[in-house]
Scaffold this motif. Structure first.
Motif, PDB file in Angstrom:
ATOM      1  N   MET A   1      20.430  15.150   4.715  1.00 23.37           N
ATOM      2  CA  MET A   1      21.285  14.882   5.849  1.00 23.37           C
ATOM      3  C   MET A   1      20.639  13.921   6.836  1.00 23.37           C
ATOM      4  N   ALA A   2      19.375  14.174   7.158  1.00 21.26           N
ATOM      5  CA  ALA A   2      18.683  13.300   8.112  1.00 21.26           C
ATOM      6  C   ALA A   2      18.613  11.880   7.566  1.00 21.26           C
ATOM      7  N   PHE A   3      18.427  11.747   6.253  1.00 18.66           N
ATOM      8  CA  PHE A   3      18.341  10.414   5.662  1.00 18.66           C
ATOM      9  C   PHE A   3      19.679   9.686   5.761  1.00 18.66           C
ATOM     10  N   LEU A   4      20.762  10.392   5.569  1.00 19.08           N
ATOM     11  CA  LEU A   4      22.090   9.761   5.691  1.00 19.08           C
ATOM     12  C   LEU A   4      22.343   9.309   7.123  1.00 19.08           C
ATOM     13  N   ARG A   5      21.995  10.151   8.091  1.00 18.31           N
ATOM     14  CA  ARG A   5      22.145   9.762   9.502  1.00 18.31           C
ATOM     15  C   ARG A   5      21.279   8.544   9.803  1.00 18.31           C
ATOM     16  N   PHE A   6      20.058   8.551   9.256  1.00 21.30           N
ATOM     17  CA  PHE A   6      19.161   7.407   9.431  1.00 21.30           C
ATOM     18  C   PHE A   6      19.788   6.134   8.870  1.00 21.30           C
ATOM     19  N   LEU A   7      20.346   6.195   7.667  1.00 21.20           N
ATOM     20  CA  LEU A   7      20.972   5.012   7.057  1.00 21.20           C
ATOM     21  C   LEU A   7      22.147   4.512   7.890  1.00 21.20           C
ATOM     22  N   MET A   8      22.943   5.430   8.387  1.00 19.00           N
ATOM     23  CA  MET A   8      24.096   5.039   9.193  1.00 19.00           C
ATOM     24  C   MET A   8      23.642   4.317  10.459  1.00 19.00           C
ATOM     25  N   LEU A   9      22.678   4.901  11.157  1.00 13.07           N
ATOM     26  CA  LEU A   9      22.197   4.289  12.399  1.00 13.07           C
ATOM     27  C   LEU A   9      21.453   2.989  12.121  1.00 13.07           C
ATOM     28  N   LEU A  10      20.655   2.952  11.070  1.00  9.70           N
ATOM     29  CA  LEU A  10      19.937   1.720  10.715  1.00  9.70           C
ATOM     30  C   LEU A  10      20.915   0.592  10.430  1.00  9.70           C
ATOM     31  N   ALA A  11      21.971   0.895   9.696  1.00 12.91           N
ATOM     32  CA  ALA A  11      22.968  -0.134   9.367  1.00 12.91           C
ATOM     33  C   ALA A  11      23.594  -0.698  10.637  1.00 12.91           C
ATOM     34  N   LEU A  12      23.964   0.186  11.550  1.00 15.15           N
ATOM     35  CA  LEU A  12      24.586  -0.275  12.794  1.00 15.15           C
ATOM     36  C   LEU A  12      23.601  -1.021  13.684  1.00 15.15           C
ATOM     37  N   VAL A  13      22.392  -0.506  13.783  1.00 13.64           N
ATOM     38  CA  VAL A  13      21.390  -1.155  14.637  1.00 13.64           C
ATOM     39  C   VAL A  13      21.032  -2.535  14.092  1.00 13.64           C
ATOM     40  N   ALA A  14      20.897  -2.655  12.782  1.00  9.77           N
ATOM     41  CA  ALA A  14      20.580  -3.956  12.189  1.00  9.77           C
ATOM     42  C   ALA A  14      21.703  -4.949  12.465  1.00  9.77           C
TER      43      ALA A  14
ATOM     44  N   VAL B   1      24.346  -4.793  14.815  1.00  2.00           N
ATOM     45  CA  VAL B   1      24.562  -5.067  16.239  1.00  2.00           C
ATOM     46  C   VAL B   1      23.340  -5.759  16.836  1.00  2.00           C
ATOM     47  N   GLY B   2      22.149  -5.334  16.435  1.00  2.00           N
ATOM     48  CA  GLY B   2      20.932  -5.989  16.918  1.00  2.00           C
ATOM     49  C   GLY B   2      20.858  -7.444  16.488  1.00  2.00           C
ATOM     50  N   GLY B   3      21.289  -7.725  15.271  1.00  2.00           N
ATOM     51  CA  GLY B   3      21.333  -9.108  14.804  1.00  2.00           C
ATOM     52  C   GLY B   3      22.283  -9.954  15.627  1.00  2.00           C
ATOM     53  N   LEU B   4      23.419  -9.386  15.978  1.00  2.00           N
ATOM     54  CA  LEU B   4      24.382 -10.099  16.823  1.00  2.00           C
ATOM     55  C   LEU B   4      23.804 -10.380  18.206  1.00  2.00           C
TER      56      LEU B   4
ATOM     57  N   GLY C   1      25.560  -8.305   7.998  1.00  2.00           N
ATOM     58  CA  GLY C   1      26.632  -7.446   8.473  1.00  2.00           C
ATOM     59  C   GLY C   1      27.438  -6.847   7.338  1.00  2.00           C
ATOM     60  N   LEU C   2      27.734  -7.647   6.336  1.00  2.00           N
ATOM     61  CA  LEU C   2      28.513  -7.139   5.208  1.00  2.00           C
ATOM     62  C   LEU C   2      27.759  -6.039   4.471  1.00  2.00           C
TER      63      LEU C   2
ATOM     64  N   GLY D   1      31.176  -3.129  17.165  1.00  2.00           N
ATOM     65  CA  GLY D   1      29.900  -2.527  16.782  1.00  2.00           C
ATOM     66  C   GLY D   1      29.399  -1.550  17.828  1.00  2.00           C
ATOM     67  N   LEU D   2      29.567  -1.897  19.094  1.00  2.00           N
ATOM     68  CA  LEU D   2      29.176  -0.968  20.166  1.00  2.00           C
ATOM     69  C   LEU D   2      30.031   0.300  20.117  1.00  2.00           C
ATOM     70  N   VAL D   3      31.321   0.123  19.848  1.00  2.00           N
ATOM     71  CA  VAL D   3      32.212   1.278  19.729  1.00  2.00           C
ATOM     72  C   VAL D   3      31.778   2.139  18.542  1.00  2.00           C
ATOM     73  N   ALA D   4      31.503   1.518  17.403  1.00  2.00           N
ATOM     74  CA  ALA D   4      31.071   2.265  16.214  1.00  2.00           C
ATOM     75  C   ALA D   4      29.759   2.995  16.472  1.00  2.00           C
ATOM     76  N   LEU D   5      28.851   2.344  17.157  1.00  2.00           N
ATOM     77  CA  LEU D   5      27.563   2.968  17.467  1.00  2.00           C
ATOM     78  C   LEU D   5      27.769   4.189  18.366  1.00  2.00           C
ATOM     79  N   PHE D   6      28.602   4.046  19.376  1.00  2.00           N
ATOM     80  CA  PHE D   6      28.891   5.174  20.273  1.00  2.00           C
ATOM     81  C   PHE D   6      29.553   6.315  19.502  1.00  2.00           C
ATOM     82  N   MET D   7      30.565   5.992  18.713  1.00  2.00           N
ATOM     83  CA  MET D   7      31.278   7.028  17.954  1.00  2.00           C
ATOM     84  C   MET D   7      30.341   7.746  16.980  1.00  2.00           C
ATOM     85  N   THR D   8      29.455   6.997  16.374  1.00  2.00           N
ATOM     86  CA  THR D   8      28.518   7.569  15.415  1.00  2.00           C
ATOM     87  C   THR D   8      27.501   8.453  16.123  1.00  2.00           C
TER      88      THR D   8
END
Length: 160
Positions: free
Chosen positions: A1-14, A16-19, A57-58, A148-155
């Motif tokens: 579970m922690a790994f899945l949460r990590f992947l989700m947040l990493l994907a969004l941070v990468a 949104v951070g890239g943007l 992003g893709l 992306g900010l909305v997705a990050l907040f929702m997540t």
């Protein structure tokens, strides 16, 4: 579970951070007066970087959707494909796909056809078309960023 949460947040941070890096560091830096010999060269750098950002992003969006779907399946017993955060990510992917495969190629083709855009008269059809596409490109990137900010907040709100 922690790994899945990590992947989700990493994907969004990468993504949104890239943007953020692209909009607030890379583009202003390469277009700063005196840094590069021409604005044309700065445009080439930004165009190539934008393509890389789109691919990041893709991949990030797909990783997020897979990890989030599995997380939902484990946590709630169902994948919840129409969860709000999934729909936001799909919108981000849609805007990114349009920018990468519809807007950017037209801009590159115009630059290849006419050479240095800044050398064209301000009322030149090619320059007007390039400027129009540039506005669309910027607006799509702004849209992806805001979503992306909305997705990050929702997540962040949904993960326990």
């Amino acid at each position: 579970m922690a790994f899945l949460r990590f992947l989700m947040l990493l994907a969004l941070v990468a993504w949104v951070g890239g943007l953020i890096f692209f909009a607030f560091v890379l583009a202003p830096t390469v277009f700063a007066p005196g840094l590069l010999p021409t604005r044309h060269l700065a445009g080439e750098i930004v165009g190539r970087s934008l393509g890389t950002l789109h691919w990041m992003g893709l991949v990030s969006g797909i990783v997020f959707l897979i990890a989030s779907t599995i997380y939902n399946r484990i946590t709630f017993g169902q994948a919840r494909p129409f969860a709000g955060r999934h729909l936001v990510i799909v919108m981000m992917l849609g805007l990114t796909l349009i920018s990468q495969f519809a807007i950017s190629p037209k801009m590159h083709a115009l630059r290849a056809e006419v050479g240095v855009i800044d050398n064209l008269p301000l009322d030149s059809p090619a320059r007007l078309e390039f400027n129009r596409l540039h506005v669309w490109s910027e607006n799509f990137e702004k849209g992806v960023f805001l979503l992306g900010l909305v997705a990050l907040f929702m997540t962040a709100r949904a993960l326990k």
